[in-house]
Enzyme design. Structure first.
Site, mmCIF file in Angstrom:
data_model
loop_
_atom_site.group_PDB
_atom_site.id
_atom_site.type_symbol
_atom_site.label_atom_id
_atom_site.label_comp_id
_atom_site.label_asym_id
_atom_site.label_seq_id
_atom_site.Cartn_x
_atom_site.Cartn_y
_atom_site.Cartn_z
ATOM 1 N N HIS A 173 2.594 2.431 12.816
ATOM 2 C CA HIS A 173 1.238 2.619 12.306
ATOM 3 C C HIS A 173 0.474 1.320 12.547
ATOM 4 C CE1 HIS A 173 -1.927 3.082 9.229
ATOM 5 N NE2 HIS A 173 -1.639 4.371 9.179
ATOM 6 N N ASP A 207 8.627 -0.758 6.775
ATOM 7 C CA ASP A 207 7.472 -0.064 6.222
ATOM 8 C C ASP A 207 7.962 1.283 5.711
ATOM 9 O OD1 ASP A 207 5.168 1.309 5.638
ATOM 10 O OD2 ASP A 207 4.311 1.188 7.655
ATOM 11 N N CYS A 213 -3.584 6.813 13.392
ATOM 12 C CA CYS A 213 -3.480 5.346 13.284
ATOM 13 C C CYS A 213 -2.263 4.830 14.037
ATOM 14 C CB CYS A 213 -3.439 4.903 11.814
ATOM 15 S SG CYS A 213 -4.976 5.200 10.923
#
Length: 416
Positions: free
Chosen positions: A132, A210, A374
């Site tokens: 991302h 993440d 994104c």
């Protein structure tokens, strides 16, 4: 399934009872029952979260940490109690390792700025092709600011991280940090986190995961993962926007300089100099997202009451069912075939732009996402400009997958 899933009996999963706790799902969109398949972007909120936040504002709201009156003390206790909840949720060794941020993006920026300040020109940060933008742009900014090298670990055509290529990237000993998604928001690929961590540590690097997508679907244990940094965001975990989490090993937090300056992150202040508060408060300048943090605590309590084992089993069954149904839609192509996929499915359809797919699905009450999600570099790697994406939550049921698939067939027939 991931090796870090909880063992033991699966909780009873009552989809109807769960859906009743999400008031937004009862409404209609364009005179059709709402089918919400965009949870990877932001999940809906159960009554437990809505009521908790409203009750806090109605009955006890005050600023925290420095107030000596009853209201402030009570709200401080609730706010700091969430830090304990998050530490338990991640199996963190210490509550002092939990830093409240606005979201995963701010958490990663914090690491890029503060841990990045410890890096020297010539050292490298490694990310993957499927990140991302939140786990790409901060490292580009660090590269441009500090002269570090940014290296990109490739993925396979199926959508898995190429571990052999990652090993080659790590081989020169110049990598200081490997920052990798734990689950792709486009492909649903679940990365082998423990293996990545072991490889990074053997090369002398720290590792950041993440977890924005992963923590929603599966049990997360930062110690078992061997992580050094871990981030997630509240709004995907059925909590509010404006609250996120950075977990990091305390030794790293102690060594890192503050991210922002202001109130609450200081120990002493004079006109000549300031000294910093102990972690985690060193990284929490200013009045924080008090209500949102308390709402995150309510969301975690609610998810844990349902049981993460049950959530994982439910969403795995949904994903398998969806892949089977979508395989029978003429002209539809599911993007990626990772070895381990979470509840995210991106797809294209012959002769129909993803934006048209999303618009026409919406007209039938079905909410999906369309675009580059994104993740523009990943789109280019896949040879695409955009995809449509269906993503599942705790409230998703098979009947909604049927509505999606049947509507996609009608859309396809309209364009052919």
């Amino acid at each position: 399934m991931s090796a870090i899933l909880e063992k033991g009996p699966v909780h009873q999963f009552d989809s109807a009872a769960i859906r009743q706790q999400f008031p937004i799902l009862a409404q209609k969109v364009h005179d059709r029952p709402l089918v919400f398949l965009d949870s990877a972007a932001s999940a809906q909120k159960p009554n437990a979260v809505i009521d908790c936040m409203a009750d806090t504002m109605r009955t006890q709201y005050a600023n925290i940490h420095r107030g000596l009156h009853w209201m402030s003390e009570r709200t401080t206790e609730a706010y700091e109690g969430v830090r304990d909840q998050v530490a338990a949720f991640l199996n963190a060794p210490s509550r002092e390792e939990i830093v409240f941020t606005r979201n995963s993006t701010e958490a990663i920026n914090l690491v890029a700025y503060s841990f990045g300040a410890l890096l020297k020109p010539g050292q490298a940060v490694v990310i993957s092709e499927m990140e991302h933008h939140a786990n790409l742009v901060p490292w580009q900014m660090l590269r441009d600011r500090a002269g570090i090298e940014l290296r990109i670990a490739p993925i396979t055509d199926e959508g898995d991280l190429d571990l052999d290529a990652l090993q080659d990237i790590l081989s020169d000993g110049q990598v200081a940090l490997v920052a990798i998604t734990h689950m792709s928001n486009v492909l649903g690929s679940v990365t082998p986190a423990r293996q990545i961590a072991d490889m990074a540590h053997a090369a002398g690097a720290q590792v950041l995961f993440d977890g924005s997508q992963f923590v929603v679907h599966r049990k997360t244990d930062v110690q078992a993962l061997g992580a050094d940094f871990y981030t997630f965001t509240g709004h995907k975990l059925y909590g509010p926007t404006g609250i996120g989490i950075l977990w990091a090993r305390k030794a790293l937090l102690d060594a890192m300089p503050p991210f922002m300056g202001g109130g609450d992150m200081i120990s002493t202040v004079t006109f000549e100099r300031s000294t910093w508060a102990h972690v985690p408060h060193k990284f929490e300048a200013g009045t924080p997202a008090i209500i949102e943090a308390i709402g995150l605590g309510a969301a975690i309590s609610w998810v844990e009451k349902v049981g993460m084992e049950a959530v994982t089993a439910h969403e795995a069954a949904l994903t398998s069912y969806a892949l089977t149904r979508l395989a029978n839609v003429p002209g539809l192509k599911v993007i990626g075939a990772p070895k381990d996929r979470g509840g995210v499915i991106s797809f294209t359809m012959d002769d129909v732009h993803p934006h048209d797919i999303a618009t026409l699905l919406d007209r039938n009450g079905v909410a999906v996402r369309a675009g580059h999600h994104c993740a523009e570099p990943l789109m280019r790697r896949l040879g695409l400009t955009a995809t449509a994406r269906a993503s599942f939550g705790i409230y998703t049921v098979q009947e909604e997958i049927d509505v999606l698939a049947d509507t996609l067939v009608r859309i396809r027939n309209f364009f052919v």
